[in-house]
Structure formats: structure tokens, C-alpha cells
Design an enzyme around this catalytic site. Structure first.
Site, PDB file in Angstrom:
ATOM      1  CG  ASP A  72      -2.001   0.945   1.251  1.00  9.93           C
ATOM      2  OD1 ASP A  72      -2.031   1.795   0.354  1.00  9.93           O
ATOM      3  OD2 ASP A  72      -2.843   0.878   2.163  1.00  9.93           O
ATOM      4  N   GLY A  93      -5.140   3.419  -7.929  1.00 10.09           N
ATOM      5  CA  GLY A  93      -5.348   3.633  -9.365  1.00 10.09           C
ATOM      6  C   GLY A  93      -4.468   4.698  -9.987  1.00 10.09           C
ATOM      7  CG  ASP A 133      -9.468   3.047   1.571  1.00  9.30           C
ATOM      8  OD1 ASP A 133      -8.698   2.871   0.604  1.00  9.30           O
ATOM      9  OD2 ASP A 133      -9.100   3.011   2.755  1.00  9.30           O
TER      10      ASP A 133
HETATM   11  C1  GLA Z   1      -5.433   2.231   2.956  1.00  3.55           C
HETATM   12  C2  GLA Z   1      -5.968   1.091   2.096  1.00  3.55           C
HETATM   13  C3  GLA Z   1      -6.964   0.275   2.896  1.00  3.55           C
HETATM   14  C4  GLA Z   1      -6.290  -0.276   4.139  1.00  3.55           C
HETATM   15  C5  GLA Z   1      -5.681   0.864   4.954  1.00  3.55           C
HETATM   16  C6  GLA Z   1      -4.818   0.354   6.097  1.00  3.55           C
HETATM   17  O1  GLA Z   1      -6.427   3.137   3.287  1.00  3.55           O
HETATM   18  O2  GLA Z   1      -6.558   1.590   0.925  1.00  3.55           O
HETATM   19  O3  GLA Z   1      -7.480  -0.788   2.110  1.00  3.55           O
HETATM   20  O4  GLA Z   1      -5.320  -1.207   3.774  1.00  3.55           O
HETATM   21  O5  GLA Z   1      -4.875   1.701   4.149  1.00  3.55           O
HETATM   22  O6  GLA Z   1      -4.272   1.381   6.854  1.00  3.55           O
END
Ligand code: GLA
Length: 736
Positions: free
Chosen positions: A481, A525, A546
Site C-alpha cells: 500500500d 489507481g 477506499d
Molecule cells: C489504505 C488502504 C486500505 C487499508 C488501509 C490500512 O487506506 O486503501 O485498504 O489497507 O490503508 O491502513
């Protein structure tokens, strides 16, 4: 009537109508001190921020932590009507406390120092009420509202709709509380939470959601004095009805109304039979010399006995739980036959182990901790969901991955610089072994930055070491991430290479491990990741920000997945984020998903058509019957797991009063059939009609309803179906 108000000790001017005082700006400071709640505190040197957009976009770009807002408001005497005053403050990213003239009047979420730790409520509207008799209010004088905000990560501060203060309507005093669905002899309670008497009508309707006709209605005139309640019986409806209840109160003087809706969770998937049936994918990818581990997903009356014909040398199958293990040293296709027997019969299925360099030949299916537990995930919670995955039979339909998202990492590395788990995860290797022994897979989460989105330790400059640690724990899946890599990434460098770089670094490290780790890119994306995710050997990539459990979020993410379809193929999947069914909550406090049953059928249908990774985001130990049923329809799952690996295309989209609001998505399947989702995006049940040629299909088609697992017959030229509001008809068609 307009009323001009000038605040006393602050330079900005607040304009009020008779109904509302808007609060477009506030004084702000980005640190923490309890003295900031004191009304007399001198904030004249603080900066002024807009209150409808986060602090990041107003000069506090990378700031995470505490910040305080102070509003100075003259409360006009004509707000003193006997009805309470509403303080609406938009939203706070992530948690906040609200003080009125120095007294704490409300809180949303929790701070890191609170018992139980930090809980974000970033998408929760902030509304607080003050009785007009509350001695804290100073009429026609300066009042100070202080808001202490804590930002856990990413964007921070007050944002969303503009904050305001107004007098509440009489109707706002009415609370409607129906007993939860499923309870025996259900009741609904209408109560008056105001000091003033409220007169009006209580209406209870039961509705058939197929066509939204009203089945029964009852209206009772009531007069509710302060604190008084009226209770009514809720009429029962037939078991498994596709229906809803509307509970409405209409206030007599203003004719304003308030309503609560409850949707009945109706089950569509027929029960699995006693005869053995082998579910799940037809292919599985493994690299040479990596351990192969795959559980044969099968339903049927237990006990089942598993065997395999034509197993490659050195492979074994556990006859009791169907877990196949082994190792291949040479690339190639290995065709085997899966066999499952019980007292009632035998099932066989051809299956190909494709030994090569591509993993995840069908979209990964499993569970991820984020949408339920957020940062409060623990070994115990994961195991409870893993146990439910097995005990409730999800594993028999192909669900396999158990992925820990953010929140597992210790604050510092060990003396060798290796990443270690925090005390919530006492033994990662042992956890991995336990999952594998039961035929489940093990996933983990990290960031290429120094910290993760939840402010835990990331992998920056430790990528090789971290990949080796994951491999030693038995990790099968890594979600990687972007998060704080944004601070490392040169803001002036807009080149594609600079966005790919962190993902290449980790990929090189993963390739060197002696086990297969499915690689899930999470960077929302950026730079059209679907166009280059494959070049960094990503197996899936998030295409958006998210998701959350609302129709707005689901439909805007799901129905926007149009331009990505050419990039989906075996081993490469567009990921519109994890599922939002069942008990979710992003922290310790879970709630039932806010999606209606029809919205959930839309969710699972659309994700299956999109060939999206299917990661359940709820607490599986609290799985209800409806959600279990939703996740175990083998014909729907087969659309997702189809070997061709195509993504559905949006072929028809209508949005007009004469034809209604609907979309038709078509996915090509192995063997020449198509899966078609007909989605009703409007709030009304609709009959949708189209000619097959509008979908570029042959005129004669045999149609099967996948949710009901029922043949609908042959349709010549035209097809029509009634689709519930926000719902779907999911069919499979074969030309005949
Ligand atoms: C981001 C990701 C989520 C999750 C959080 C964890 O927001 O997009 O899916 O993994 O981090 O902190």
C-alpha cells in the site's frame, strides 16, 4: 429574513437566516492543549481555515495528529424557541471531541490514548444537540465551540458539508426504534425526545420489494408529551419474503415527516444437495520449486472422501480434508482429476496445475481484516474468522485467503533490522502453519513507505529483508500500500517510472523467495495502474480509493470500472476494493452493513462479473444466514472464477424517465456462454427490456437465473426482467 451577526472577539462575520447560522471558517492550530477548550482562550493569532475541506489542502499537507478548531458564534435570541439547538459540524477525519463554552458535549470515534485505542469515524456526520434551556448557551452573546480533532493518517480535520447551527424542527424530536429483524413478536417504538409535546401520525407499512406495492398499512394519530413513547406491533410477513417495512411519523403542524426503513434479508441461493459437488477454479498457478498447496473445495453430505487421479510425482492428497501438497521442478501443464465421494455418490472434475511464472490464474478469494477490524486486528480475531471459514463451509466453495491488513507490525525492527509482529500476533510462523494445515492461505500487508496508512512500520529500504521474513512465516499474499511513500516520492517527478519504482523493488524481493506470494498493488489507481500493473508482475491492483458500506460508495466504485476491462486476464485483476457485506466497522465497533439485501446482491454480482478479487471484509465468526448464503452461491462464484479471466463490459446504460435507470454488463465465459448482470440503479423497482442484439448477441438464447440456480427457458429476440431498486438480475445465457 436575513440577520447579520458579528462575532465578538473574532474577525469573521457570520450570516444567519432565521433558520441557520453557517460556520464556513474557524480558527485553527495544529497541536494539542486542553486550554484550547476554554472560552476565554486568546486564539486571535491562530490561522483561519475553511471548515468544509480538510487541513491538508490548506497548508497542513503532511500533518497527522491533533488539531483544534474554534468557532465564535453569537446565538440569536430567536433560536430560543423551546426546541433544542442543533450543532452540525460536517465530518472529522478521523476522531473528535466537541466542547461548548468549555464543556464537553460530544465525541466521535476514539483517540489513541483512549481505552481500546484509536477508532476513526471519518465518514460519520457530526451532529450534537443542546436543549434551549441549557445554561451553557449565552443568548445574543459570544459562544465558543472548540473541536479537538485527531487525524490518524492521510487527510485530516473538519471536512464535508458546511457546518451550521440551527433550531431543530419538532419532527427532529421524534425517534423511531423498530426491533431488529429476526426478533420474535417485533415492536416499533415512536418516542418524543423533546421537552415540547409533538402531535402527528405514526404509519407502519409493509412493502413487497419486488414491485414496491404496499401489502399492509396502519395509521395512528398520537400526541406525544415530553419523553413519551408509543409502541406498536410490527405485522409479521412470510418467511424469506422479499420485503421491507417503512415506519413513518408525520408531524401535524409542519407536515414534516421522518421515516425508518428495514429491509428483510431474503435468501435466493438454493441449499446445496447431499451429492458431492466440486466447486472452485479449474486451474491453479504455481512456480517451479515453490510449495503447492490447494484444498479441493467440495460440498455434499459429510463425511467426504477426497482423492486425485494422475497426481504428479511426490504430491499427496489428504483424503480427509482434500488438501493437496507437493512441489514441481519443471514448468508445464499438469492435468489431474479431482475426485470427491460420499455415501450418496461421486463427483469428478478436471483440474490443471499450471507450473510457470504466473500466479492467481483466477481472482483470489478469501478474507481481509480491514473492513471489519481496522487497526484492531489480532491473531485471535483472525483465527475466529478462519475457524468460521471452515466451520460454516465457506472453504468448501473456494474461499481460501486469510489476509491480515494493517496493524500487525511492531513499532521497531529487531536488532537485525527485521520486521517483527506486535504483541497481538505472538507467533506468525505458527499461525501460517495452522492456516496451511487446514487448507487456508495466509496474507499480509505493508507499504513501500516508512510507515503504513495506519502509521505502522513500512518496508522502505528493508524490502528484501521483509520479503524473506514473510516467506519464513509462510505468507502467500502481500498487499502493498503506497501510503507514506507519497513523502518519499519526488512531488515534481510525474514520470510513470517513479510510480512503478517502489512496486518493482518489492517485486524483485518477492521473486527471490522460495514460495509463491500473490502480489496485490494498492495505490488507488494512480497513473492508470491497470495499464502497467502487469509489468511489475502485480497480480491485482486497486483501481480506486477506499470503499465503505453505502450505496453511494458501492455504486460509484463498482459502476465506474469500465475502462479497465481490457487489462483483466488470468493472473492480472482489477481490484475495486474489498467486500462490504456482513458485520463491518473498521475498528472494534462493528455494525451490520448499511447496504440493503438487493444492494448486496448487486455487490457480489458486479464483483463476480468484474473478475475482481473477492475478499470478504466482515467478522466471519458473526456471519448471519443471509450473508453466508450470499457468499456461497457456486454458480455466481463460477462467474468470478471462470478460466477465461475476462472482465465484464458495460454494454447498455440508460438514465432517462421513459426507459428508467439501469445498466447491463456482459462477461464472456469459457465455452461461449455469457454472464449478464442487469442492474437497476434507480430507487424504484423496474421492468427492464432489451433485445439480445442490443448486446451484440445472437437472437436465440437459453437463459439461467444464477442466484436462483434456475433455468428460465429460451428467449427469442427479446428479454425482460423485473429488477428491484438497487438490485440485479444475474443470468447466464447460451446461444441455441
Ligand atoms: C489504505 C488502504 C486500505 C487499508 C488501509 C490500512 O487506506 O486503501 O485498504 O489497507 O490503508 O491502513
Amino acid at each position: 429574513m436575513k440577520y447579520l451577526l458579528t462575532s465578538i472577539c473574532c474577525c469573521f462575520v457570520l450570516v444567519a437566516t432565521a433558520q441557520k447560522v453557517e460556520l464556513p471558517t474557524a480558527k485553527f492550530i495544529n497541536n494539542d492543549n486542553s486550554a484550547y477548550s476554554t472560552p476565554s482562550f486568546d486564539d486571535s493569532k491562530w490561522v483561519e481555515l475553511k471548515t468544509n475541506t480538510n487541513w491538508d489542502s490548506q497548508g497542513f499537507g503532511t500533518y497527522d495528529g491533533y488539531g483544534w478548531y474554534r468557532f465564535h458564534v453569537v446565538m440569536p435570541h430567536f433560536f430560543n424557541t423551546g426546541n433544542p439547538v442543533r450543532l452540525y459540524l460536517g465530518r472529522a477525519d478521523d476522531a473528535c471531541e466537541v466542547y461548548f463554552n468549555g464543556t464537553l458535549i460530544g465525541k466521535s470515534g476514539a483517540f489513541p490514548t483512549d481505552k481500546g485505542g484509536y477508532v476513526t469515524t471519518w465518514d460519520k456526520p457530526l451532529e450534537f444537540h443542546l436543549e434551549s434551556t441549557n445554561p451553557l448557551i449565552k443568548w445574543d452573546a459570544d459562544n465558543v465551540i472548540s473541536v479537538r480533532v485527531y487525524d490518524g493518517n492521510g487527510l485530516g480535520g473538519l471536512f464535508g458539508p458546511m457546518p451550521y447551527i440551527n433550531v431543530m424542527d419538532l419532527i427532529d424530536g421524534i425517534k423511531i426504534s423498530p426491533d431488529p429483524i429476526g426478533a420474535n413478536k417485533r415492536k416499533v417504538v415512536f418516542s418524543n425526545t423533546f421537552a415540547t409535546t409533538i402531535n402527528g401520525k405514526c404509519i407502519i407499512e409493509s412493502i413487497d420489494e419486488e414491485d414496491q406495492s404496499v401489502i399492509s398499512t396502519s395509521t395512528t394519530e398520537v400526541s406525544l408529551a415530553k419523553g413519551q413513547v408509543k409502541q406498536f406491533d410490527i405485522p409479521a410477513v412470510k418467511n424469506n419474503s422479499h420485503g421491507s417495512y417503512a415506519f413513518t411519523f408525520i408531524e401535524n403542524t409542519t407536515k414534516k415527516s421522518v421515516a425508518e426503513k428495514q429491509y428483510l434479508p431474503y435468501i435466493l441461493t438454493p441449499k446445496t444437495g447431499d451429492a458431492p459437488q466440486i466447486n472452485g477454479p479449474k486451474v491453479y498457478g504455481v512456480r517451479p520449486n515453490s510449495p503447492f498447496i490447494f484444498k479441493i473445495p467440495a460440498t455434499g453430505k459429510k463425511p467426504l472422501q477426497y482423492s486425485v487421479d494422475n497426481l504428479p510425482e511426490g504430491f499427496t492428497v489428504n483424503q480427509l480434508n482434500g488438501v493437496i501438497t507437493g512441489k514441481l521442478s519443471r514448468s508445464g501443464d499438469y492435468k489431474i482429476n479431482l475426485i470427491v465421494k460420499n455415501k450418496t455418490g461421486i463427483a469428478k472434475k478436471e483440474f490443471t496445475i499450471k507450473c510457470g511464472d504466473v500466479l492467481a490464474l483466477t481472482p483470489p478469494m478469501g478474507w481481509n481484516s480491514w473492513n471489519c477490524w481496522g487497526l484492531s486486528v489480532s491473531d485471535e480475531k483472525l483465527k475466529a474468522s478462519a475457524k468460521a471459514m471452515m466451520d460454516k463451509g465457506l472453504i468448501d466453495h473456494g474461499w481460501a485467503y486469510m489476509n491480515i491488513d494493517d496493524g500487525w507490525e511492531a513499532a521497531t525492527r529487531n536488532t537485525n533490522g527485521e520486521i517483527v509482529a506486535n504483541k497481538k500476533f505472538p507467533d506468525m510462523k505458527k499461525l501460517g502453519d495452522w492456516l496451511h494445515g487446514n487448507g487456508l492461505k495466509f496474507g499480509i500487508y505493508s507499504s513501500p513507505g516508512t510507515t503504513t496508512c495506519g502509521d505502522y512500520l513500512g518496508s522502505y529500504q528493508h524490502e528484501m529483508q521483509d520479503a524473506a521474513t514473510y516467506a519464513s512465516w509462510g505468507i502467500d499474499y502481500l498487499k502493498y500500500d503506497w501510503c507514506s511513500y507519497g513523502d518519499i516520492h519526488d512531488k515534481n517527478d510525474n514520470s510513470l517510472e517513479s510510480y512503478k519504482k517502489p512496486y518493482e523493488v518489492m517485486q524483485t524481493a518477492l521473486q527471490k523467495q522460495n514460495r509463491d506470494i500473490v502480489y496485490s498493488l494498492c495505490q488507488y489507481g494512480m497513473k492508470d495502474v491497470w495499464q502497467w500493473g502487469e509489468s511489475v508482475n502485480g497480480n491485482c491492483w486497486r483501481t480506486t480509493g477506499d470503499i465503505t458500506d453505502t450505496w453511494q460508495s458501492l455504486s460509484s466504485i463498482g459502476f465506474s470500472q469500465t475502462k479497465q476491462y481490457p487489462y483483466a486476464k488470468p493472473g492480472r485483476w482489477n481490484d475495486p476494493d474489498m467486500m462490504i457485506v456482513g458485520q463491518v466497522g473498521w475498528g472494534d465497533h462493528l455494525h451490520n452493513t448499511r447496504l440493503t439485501p438487493d444492494e448486496q446482491y448487486t455487490h457480489v454480482s458486479l464483483w463476480s462479473l468484474l473478475s475482481a478479487p473477492l475478499l470478504i471484509g466482515c467478522d466471519l465468526s458473526k456471519l448471519d444466514n443471509f450473508t453466508l448464503n450470499l457468499l456461497t452461491n457456486d454458480e455466481v462464484i463460477a462467474v468470478n472464477q471462470d478460466v477465461l479471466g475476462r472482465q465484464a463490459k458495460q454494454i447498455l446504460i440508460r438514465s432517462n424517465p421513459s426507459e428508467g435507470d439501469y445498466q447491463v454488463w456482459v462477461k464472456e465465459l469459457e465455452g461461449g456462454s455469457q454472464a449478464i448482470g442487469i442492474f437497476n440503479t434507480s430507487d424504484k423497482s423496474e421492468v427492464v427490456r432489451f433485445h439480445w442484439n442490443e448486446l451484440y448477441l445472437l437472437p436465440k438464447q437459453k437463459v439461467r437465473d444464477l442466484w436462483r440456480q434456475k433455468d428460465l427457458g429460451n428467449f427469442d429476440g427479446m428479454f425482460s426482467t423485473r429488477v428491484p431498486a438497487h438490485g440485479v438480475t444475474l443470468i447466464k445465457i447460451t446461444a441455441n
